[in-house]
Scaffold this active site. Structure first.
Site, PDB file in Angstrom:
ATOM      1  N   CYS A  57       0.887  -1.176   0.000  1.00  0.00           N
ATOM      2  CA  CYS A  57       0.000   0.000   0.000  1.00  0.00           C
ATOM      3  C   CYS A  57       0.920   1.219   0.000  1.00  0.00           C
ATOM      4  O   CYS A  57       2.069   1.128  -0.438  1.00  0.00           O
ATOM      5  CB  CYS A  57      -0.975  -0.029   1.176  1.00  0.00           C
ATOM      6  SG  CYS A  57      -0.233  -0.063   2.815  1.00  0.00           S
TER       7      CYS A  57
HETATM    8  C1  RB5 Z   1      -4.167   5.210   1.167  1.00  0.00           C
HETATM    9  O1  RB5 Z   1      -5.403   4.706   1.573  1.00  0.00           O
HETATM   10  C2  RB5 Z   1      -3.096   4.819   2.175  1.00  0.00           C
HETATM   11  O2  RB5 Z   1      -3.574   5.070   3.456  1.00  0.00           O
HETATM   12  C3  RB5 Z   1      -2.756   3.339   2.048  1.00  0.00           C
HETATM   13  O3  RB5 Z   1      -2.209   3.086   0.790  1.00  0.00           O
HETATM   14  C4  RB5 Z   1      -1.730   2.838   3.055  1.00  0.00           C
HETATM   15  O4  RB5 Z   1      -0.624   3.656   3.099  1.00  0.00           O
HETATM   16  C5  RB5 Z   1      -2.276   2.575   4.405  1.00  0.00           C
HETATM   17  O5  RB5 Z   1      -1.592   2.202   5.350  1.00  0.00           O
END
Ligand code: RB5
Length: 212
Positions: A127
């Site tokens: 993420c």
């Molecule tokens: C975006 O939702 C961001 O919060 C996600 O990609 C991640 O970094 C969460 O921990």
């Protein structure tokens, strides 16, 4: 050669497995009612660099990896998918498929449940930071997910913590460094011994807390 196979995930949903060996692009279109995933069949496996992946957890068989990201992590996940392909390591991509926003917990839980259910030995989640993915995956009973952005931590995540899943952040680490981290994790396995006692204690804490 472009082969297909079908399997279901832990919730009975169809996954289309696509042999992408020698395919120039990793981007694949979803078929109706299917989530498209990637795999390398045994006959098409490319040479695996020595030490690139320990296979002791499957008695010498190839380890299968479940891969996932949200839309923010997608570019780095694609880099890691391509790297796994280069290494000849079998994997399935459980999404995200494109830049359509997707909530990271939805992907994290899908990958974590597949690993928990034994359909894959390891998982990789990407993420923005790797944090939300790890926090979510660690809610799945028996899963140990570690956010790693350096090779030493990646190695220890396997050797000491027996982490079945690693997470990375596309906003934290660049593609080349991420590949180094991935290779360190793939090349390591759980060392057992005193670490087994400590990992057992993690499981005990988990059971105690779930029983409250
Ligand atoms: C975006 O939702 C961001 O919060 C996600 O990609 C991640 O970094 C969460 O921990």
């Amino acid at each position: 050669m472009f082969a297909h196979a079908e399997q279901t995930d832990s919730r009975g949903r169809a996954i289309r497995l696509v042999n992408i060996y020698r395919q120039p692009h990793l981007s694949l279109a979803s078929g109706a009612g299917h989530r498209v995933a990637l795999f390398l069949s045994a006959e098409h496996k490319v040479a695996r660099p020595s030490g690139a992946l320990s296979s002791s957890s499957r008695g010498g068989q190839a380890t299968r990896i479940a891969l996932g990201s949200d839309d923010i992590g997608l570019p780095l996940k694609n880099v890691l998918a391509e790297y796994l392909t280069e290494l000849g390591i079998e994997f399935v991509d459980l999404g995200a498929r494109d830049e359509t926003p997707v909530d990271y917990p939805d992907i994290a839980v899908a990958v974590a449940r597949e690993v928990r259910d034994g359909k894959f030995e390891r998982g990789i989640l990407v993420c923005g930071t790797g944090l939300g993915m790890a926090i979510t995956a660690n809610k799945v009973r028996g899963i140990r997910a570690a956010t790693v952005h350096d090779a030493y931590s990646a190695e220890r995540a396997r050797k000491s913590n027996d982490a079945q899943i690693i997470t990375m952040g596309s906003r934290v680490i660049g593609p080349e460094a991420a590949k180094t981290v991935l290779q360190a994790w793939l090349g390591s396995d759980f060392q057992g011994g005193n670490s087994a006692r400590k990992v057992s204690k993690i499981s005990a804490v988990e059971e105690q807390e779930l029983a409250r």
